[in-house]
Design an enzyme around this catalytic site. Structure first.
Site, PDB file in Angstrom:
ATOM      1  N   GLU A 167       0.800  -1.233   0.000  1.00  8.33           N
ATOM      2  CA  GLU A 167       0.000   0.000   0.000  1.00  8.33           C
ATOM      3  C   GLU A 167       0.829   1.277   0.000  1.00  8.33           C
ATOM      4  OE1 GLU A 167      -3.270  -0.278   2.779  1.00  8.33           O
ATOM      5  OE2 GLU A 167      -3.753  -2.276   2.035  1.00  8.33           O
ATOM      6  N   TYR A 169       3.412   2.044   1.887  1.00 11.17           N
ATOM      7  CA  TYR A 169       4.033   2.448   3.156  1.00 11.17           C
ATOM      8  C   TYR A 169       5.544   2.187   3.106  1.00 11.17           C
ATOM      9  CZ  TYR A 169      -0.707   2.975   4.978  1.00 11.17           C
ATOM     10  OH  TYR A 169      -2.000   3.392   5.181  1.00 11.17           O
ATOM     11  N   HIS A 255      -1.646   4.000  -1.940  1.00 12.79           N
ATOM     12  CA  HIS A 255      -2.704   4.983  -1.669  1.00 12.79           C
ATOM     13  C   HIS A 255      -2.723   6.083  -2.726  1.00 12.79           C
ATOM     14  CE1 HIS A 255      -4.201   3.227   1.918  1.00 12.79           C
ATOM     15  NE2 HIS A 255      -3.067   3.340   2.568  1.00 12.79           N
ATOM     16  N   GLN A 342     -17.957   5.463   2.642  1.00 12.87           N
ATOM     17  CA  GLN A 342     -18.423   6.735   3.201  1.00 12.87           C
ATOM     18  C   GLN A 342     -18.234   6.872   4.703  1.00 12.87           C
ATOM     19  OE1 GLN A 342     -22.044   6.981   0.363  1.00 12.87           O
ATOM     20  NE2 GLN A 342     -22.262   8.655   1.806  1.00 12.87           N
TER      21      GLN A 342
END
Ligand code: SF4
Length: 671
Positions: A167, A169, A255, A342
């Site tokens: 991801e 990192y 990301h 959401q």
């Protein structure tokens, strides 16, 4: 049911009764003073419902690892005192017969404060800041920090750790040429770039007894240019296994990748084929992840040999009893995660506590125990949209006798219409869930029925959940035959012409634009998704990214807004960029700072930043917001009938399904 999913598996020394792993997810509770008590209850409830292996949200390996020094006291694990706090979690999970790994994390350059650290100094598209290059001594120190953190995790009672290596990192930053252009032993070539990851694994393995599980979260496809090459990923996986890793949990995308990986537009199990490829090169169990949200999909992946286990994180926010329901043949009663982000990921990125749109109790289990009401009441709910459904469900769950009145012929309200929007098909799962709950809980559903006030006076309490109606545009000439509101357009988009102007570019306007720009070739399949977003399924290119294919809209679209704000700036963080990108690819014309002048048979007359124009369009769709629809309060008051108004009927401003369901469920809990 689901014979492959419920087959036992051994991970290191652990024997699990099923092949479901609750994936790591930061909930926001990790940063709070009372957060560990809440986390213990949160995880224990899921363990009690049959989960066998849980991975916590990431805990920082040193004070600066998460880039949030103000929260470091709770969200990092660097001292024995901090480890003692974690015992609440591990003991609660073990008491339910389950197992738990702690994720060890360093975000590197994904630090929103100072810009963080990374192998090479490079700006992060996520934080828009440049990171500081680590010295060799600092790298050695961070490796020691990982080992210390894992030792403390063992002292805290964890069954093992998951090393976050994906991801984007810090470990992933070492692995990829995008962020590692060092020439010393920590870079230079694939071997050098993988040294940091392997030294961490080797250090932890050497410090731990063999029964301590090490899982490695490995990025199968970085989905960024200059990311790792597939050959390098395979080689790293082999070395991880040789270094003592017990489990490879796969991940996809950084990301900052501009290819969606977890949103609703991503087809279910879209990346499991890549886990299958990895399974060919290692003999330890491999876990598939990303957009796996039903037991059918999960069982199928294992049956087809795509993975040995499946990881799901958000589905356990949506339904803590997912495992029990699947195993006992009640999958129709699973509250399915619809990948909306959401109430979960969007909140993480704005540093709020996580919950779930379809299950607002998620992460509030301690303050929201599941209890029966002390007195059974007769409750009438007026309106079967999201707010009314959630209220009826919660009230019935607590033992009340509930009658749900709906003037139309089906449940769901605007939620029902919204499932037509491309990429929002998962909303059907929530409606299926509520339909099932109505049956299961014996809620009396009266469709096509508007009760009279006399009938309502027979109830102990009336809940007004009559929703919203479209707001009119207020533009001169709005009664012209070209003008339709968004409800009419959603019901019958095929009646709209080839040139359409959309008035209002909030979430409703973007939904409408996506609906009208949709092509038949975008069939929701995995190959169509890969073509649209540029996923290199041949794995020949670094990061597995290639040029996306353009697909034209069948209509010419203008998306318009009055305000000066950039278009789509009020869309949610994790999905807004996807929607803007999709519409740009379709050549939709987007204009802000628009003054509407009037509408006539020639089209929409307006000024765009002062310049007068006429858009000669076939239709104008008004997406100018909503107004509360409450024909009840005055009449109920006049007859002294106790009632509460919820959802859009109470306040239409910025109403969405998350708020509607939350208000409904919270009222149901209080009745
Ligand atoms: Fe899934 Fe949406 Fe709930 Fe997040 S908020 S867990 S994405 S349903």
């Amino acid at each position: 049911m689901y014979p492959h999913l419920f087959q036992p598996i051994t991970i290191g020394h652990l024997t699990l009764k099923n092949r479901i792993l609750m994936g790591s997810m930061h909930t926001g509770l990790e940063d709070q003073v009372q957060g560990f008590e809440k986390l213990a209850v949160f995880y224990a409830e899921r363990a009690r419902e049959g989960l066998q292996l849980i991975v916590t949200g990431g805990f920082g390996v040193n004070e600066y690892a998460l880039g949030m020094p103000e929260h470091a006291e709770f969200s990092t694990l660097c001292t024995p005192e901090q480890a003692a706090r974690h015992r609440l979690i591990t003991e609660a999970v073990h008491a339910e017969g389950s197992h738990i790994l702690m994720q060890v994390l360093h975000v590197g350059r994904y630090d929103h404060g100072s810009g963080g650290v990374s192998p090479s100094s490079v700006e992060s598209k996520l934080s828009n800041r440049s990171s500081r290059e680590l010295s060799s001594a600092q790298i050695e120190q961070i490796i020691d920090d990982y080992v210390r953190c894992a030792c403390l995790a063992r002292d805290a009672g964890y069954d093992g750790v998951e090393i976050m290596g994906g991801e984007g990192y810090l470990i992933n930053q070492f692995l990829a040429p995008l962020t590692n252009f060092r020439e010393d032993q920590w870079g230079g070539n694939a071997e050098g770039r993988s040294r940091f990851a392997l030294r961490i694994v080797q250090g932890i393995r050497a410090a731990m007894p063999s029964d301590f599980v090490i899982s490695f979260r490995l990025s199968l496809m970085d989905l960024v240019e200059h990311g790792s090459h597939w050959n390098e990923v395979q080689e790293l996986a082999r070395k991880l296994e040789a270094s003592g890793v017990d489990l490879i949990n796969t991940s996809v995308g950084w990301h900052e990748a501009r290819i969606p990986t977890v949103a609703m537009v991503v087809p279910r199990a879209a990346f499991s084929w890549a886990a299958q490829q990895l399974k060919q090169v290692v003999s330890i169990p491999v876990v598939a992840s990303n957009r796996i949200n039903t037991p059918e999909v999960a069982d199928d992946l294992i049956a087809q040999g795509h993975a040995d286990m499946v990881a799901m994180a958000r589905p356990f926010l949506a339904d803590p009893a997912f495992v029990r329901k699947a195993q006992s043949g009640q999958s129709a009663s699973i509250n399915t995660c619809i990948a909306c982000n959401q109430a979960c990921l969007d909140r993480i990125f704005t540093r709020q506590q996580v919950s779930c749109l379809v299950n607002p109790r998620a992460c509030r289990e301690l303050e929201w125990p599941q209890e029966k009401a002390p007195t059974v009441k007769k409750i009438a709910v007026l309106g079967a949209g999201p707010a009314g459904l959630a209220c009826a469900r919660e009230a019935a769950e607590r033992g009340h006798s509930v009658t749900l009145f709906e003037p139309s012929i089906r449940i769901g309200g605007q939620f029902f219409l919204a499932q037509k929007i491309p990429g929002k098909e998962e909303l059907a799962e929530t409606l299926r869930y509520f339909e099932n709950e109505i049956q299961r809980l014996g809620i009396e559903l009266r469709l096509n029925t508007t009760p009279d006030v006399q009938a309502l006076s027979q109830f102990d309490h009336v809940v007004v959940a009559s929703g919203v109606v479209p707001r009119r545009s207020g533009i001169e000439g709005e009664n012209n035959a070209k003008v339709v509101d968004y409800i009419e357009a959603l019901r019958s988009p095929r009646f709209l012409g080839e040139r359409v102007a959309i008035v209002g570019a909030g979430p409703l306007g973007f939904d409408m634009a996506e609906l009208l720009a949709h092509c038949k070739s975008e069939d929701g399949s995995i190959p169509a998704f890969e073509r649209e977003w540029g996923v290199d399924e041949m794995r020949e290119l670094r990061g597995s990214v290639k040029t996306p294919q353009k697909s034209d809209s069948p209509r010419q679209l203008w998306l318009l807004q009055r305000s000066k704000q950039p278009m789509g700036s009020n869309l949610p963080t994790t999905t807004g960029w996807i929607r803007r990108t999709r519409l740009k690819k379709k050549s939709a014309r987007m204009f802000n700072e628009v003054d509407y002048v009037h509408i006539d048979d020639n089209g929409l007359h307006l000024r765009i930043r002062g310049e007068q124009r006429c858009l000669s369009v076939d239709n104008i769709v008004v997406c100018a917001g909503q107004e509360a629809h409450n024909p009840w309060s005055a009449r109920l008051q006049a007859h002294n009938i106790a009632h509460t108004v919820i959802g859009g009927a109470r306040d239409a401003h910025k109403i969405d399904a998350a708020r509607a369901i939350k208000e409904g469920a919270e009222l149901g809990r209080q009745l």
